[in-house]
Write an enzyme that holds these catalytic residues in place. Structure first.
Site, PDB file in Angstrom:
ATOM      1  CG  HIS A  24      63.232 -13.161   6.036  1.00  0.00           C
ATOM      2  ND1 HIS A  24      62.330 -13.861   5.254  1.00  0.00           N
ATOM      3  CD2 HIS A  24      64.404 -13.829   5.942  1.00  0.00           C
ATOM      4  CE1 HIS A  24      62.937 -14.911   4.728  1.00  0.00           C
ATOM      5  NE2 HIS A  24      64.209 -14.907   5.117  1.00  0.00           N
ATOM      6  CB  SER A  66      53.121  17.534   9.176  1.00  0.00           C
ATOM      7  OG  SER A  66      51.790  17.585   9.652  1.00  0.00           O
ATOM      8  CE  LYS A  78      55.665  12.838  10.594  1.00  0.00           C
ATOM      9  NZ  LYS A  78      54.346  12.569  10.025  1.00  0.00           N
ATOM     10  CD  GLU A 101      56.464   9.463   2.098  1.00  0.00           C
ATOM     11  OE1 GLU A 101      56.109   8.848   3.104  1.00  0.00           O
ATOM     12  OE2 GLU A 101      56.215  10.673   1.931  1.00  0.00           O
TER      13      GLU A 101
END
Ligand code: ARG
Length: 461
Positions: free
Chosen positions: A159, A280, A286, A293
């Site tokens: 979970h 970024s 970043k 992804e």
């Protein structure tokens, strides 16, 4: 320029409308099958010669013409024509231009319906091998990483909450298991891919005394299809490949998801190789896990491609229908995803640096040994349900006193149950917890080493 199609134009008075030609042409997609189309034609020409349909000199011309066509395609000098619909007719028409009338005999008894499925199966056999080799590379990286992380403590999650202590090696071997099943699935699908449909004709069979088995063997198949109607209609193997890729995509996506979460500064469990991350355009600090992804995002289209094929087939009456031409672009798309995402995932994991300290900090958080406390009480003769409740109370006490479970005093613990003795603290130690999970497949390093040994056996490492 719109041309009347000479391969099937005999009964037509009118030329095909330009819009129909454009709409139905598949050449930009199926030219990928040129190699298989040519080897299929060479083998079929040999079968025609053995059956006495063409003579030796015609066979030689066909072979040499096809060889020249292959060279032209590979040196980018081949003139693909939309008006010739597909890869089969482009090659056949080019052959006629090179060798003349002998080319017109090549299609005797053969139909594009058995030709296209032969090409597809040969192509998929090749691609399946490439995919299997990429999975194997990834499995090798995983097993070696797992071996070096076999003692690295980390929290295991259910979970998304800290659950029980495990080792990183154990977790990496879980990834191994998922992908190892994928490898087996591709292997199993090859059994069906190796059944040759060539010689099924348009749907009813071939009357030219073609030795189908010999023909199949010459192309590397091991069996032949048993029913020509089914042979030209069957796209099960395309669906199976798409399923195998989509399930593997789901696995790669889950792995990526973990890498993305673990690489966030909140977790800081892993540092992904810089050369596989992006920055970024606005936020200078970043370092984004874009490759992971894209693996996660791209897997969605593989599920879509599977559904496309299932719905493409489900309403088709036997035998061949032109709908089937729509099978190729989803198939090629998924294959491209499979090869690309396996390759990038292998590089990501090979270059990943795991942060043991962050993992260890979390292992000593979240009362991770609460189950071990309950199991300690079980060993003292308390039924598990009661032990669970006592351990729950200990967690409650630790939370209210802002302590870890292992920081509670023996006095406090004894108040919860008199059977608790000093030896309880050994059981609240995550290291002790992992070594105790020595069931087959468990997280104990001794067990994970056995999983690794099995894995190395499978990979012949
Ligand atoms: N391009 C077609 C396909 O991919 C080849 C078979 C065409 N057969 C036919 N009867 N029109 O399915």
């Amino acid at each position: 320029m719109v041309k009347k199609n000479t391969s099937w134009g005999g009964r037509f008075k009118k030329q095909t409308a330009e819009k129909a030609q454009k709409f139905s042409s598949s050449i930009n997609v199926d030219k990928k099958l040129y190699k298989e189309d040519i080897s299929g034609s060479v083998a079929y020409a040999e079968a025609l010669q053995s059956a006495g349909v063409i003579n030796k000199s015609e066979l030689a011309k066909i072979k040499s013409g096809l060889k020249q066509i292959k060279q032209k395609i590979e040196s980018d000098k081949f003139n693909w024509q939309e008006a010739l619909e597909d890869v089969h007719m482009n090659i056949e028409s080019a052959l006629e231009k090179i060798i003349g009338s002998a080319a017109k005999k090549l299609h005797t008894g053969r139909s594009r319906n058995d030709q296209v499925v032969t090409d597809l199966k040969l192509h998929l056999l090749e691609k399946s091998k490439e995919i299997k080799s990429c999975i194997t590379d990834l499995l090798e990286v995983l097993v070696l990483k797992a071996e070096s992380e076999v003692d690295t403590l980390m929290p295991g999650f259910t979970h998304m909450q800290i659950a029980q202590p495990i080792t990183l090696g154990h977790h990496l071997m879980a990834w191994f298991e998922m992908l190892s099943r994928d490898l087996d699935r591709f292997e199993e699908c090859e059994i069906r891919l190796k059944i040759s449909p060539l010689g099924s004709g348009a749907l009813a069979g071939n009357k030219f005394k073609i030795n189908r088995m010999k023909l199949a063997k010459s192309l590397g198949f091991s069996e032949i299809t048993k029913n020509s109607i089914d042979a030209v209609s069957d796209r099960d193997y395309v669906i199976e490949m798409l399923f195998n890729i989509s399930l593997m995509g789901v696995h790669l996506s889950r792995i990526s998801e973990e890498l993305i979460i673990w690489s966030s500064s909140q977790f800081d469990y892993v540092d992904l190789p810089e050369e596989l991350c992006t920055g970024s355009s606005i936020m200078p600090q970043k370092k984004n896990p874009d490759m992971a992804e894209l693996v996660r995002g791209g897997s969605s289209k593989t599920i879509g491609n599977l559904v496309t094929l299932l719905s493409l087939i489900k309403n088709q009456p036997l035998s061949y229908n032109r709908d089937n031409q729509e099978d190729k672009s989803p198939l090629f798309d998924s294959i491209e995803y499979a090869l690309g995402s396996l390759d990038i995932t292998t590089a990501m994991i090979a270059g990943a640096e795991f942060n043991h300290d962050s993992m260890l900090t979390d292992v000593y958080d979240g009362h991770i040994c609460a189950t071990d406390l309950a199991e300690y009480l079980v060993m003292k003769g308390i039924p598990f349900r009661d032990a669970h409740a006592i351990s729950g109370k200990a967690v409650q006490l630790a939370e209210t006193s802002d302590l870890l479970l292992s920081e509670l005093s023996l006095k406090d613990l004894k108040k919860l149950n008199a059977l608790i003795k000093k030896d309880v603290f050994k059981h609240l130690d995550p290291l002790k917890s992992i070594t105790s999970k020595s069931s087959i497949g468990g997280t104990a390093p001794s067990q994970v080493l056995k999983q690794i040994a099995h894995a190395k056996d499978k990979l012949k490492l």
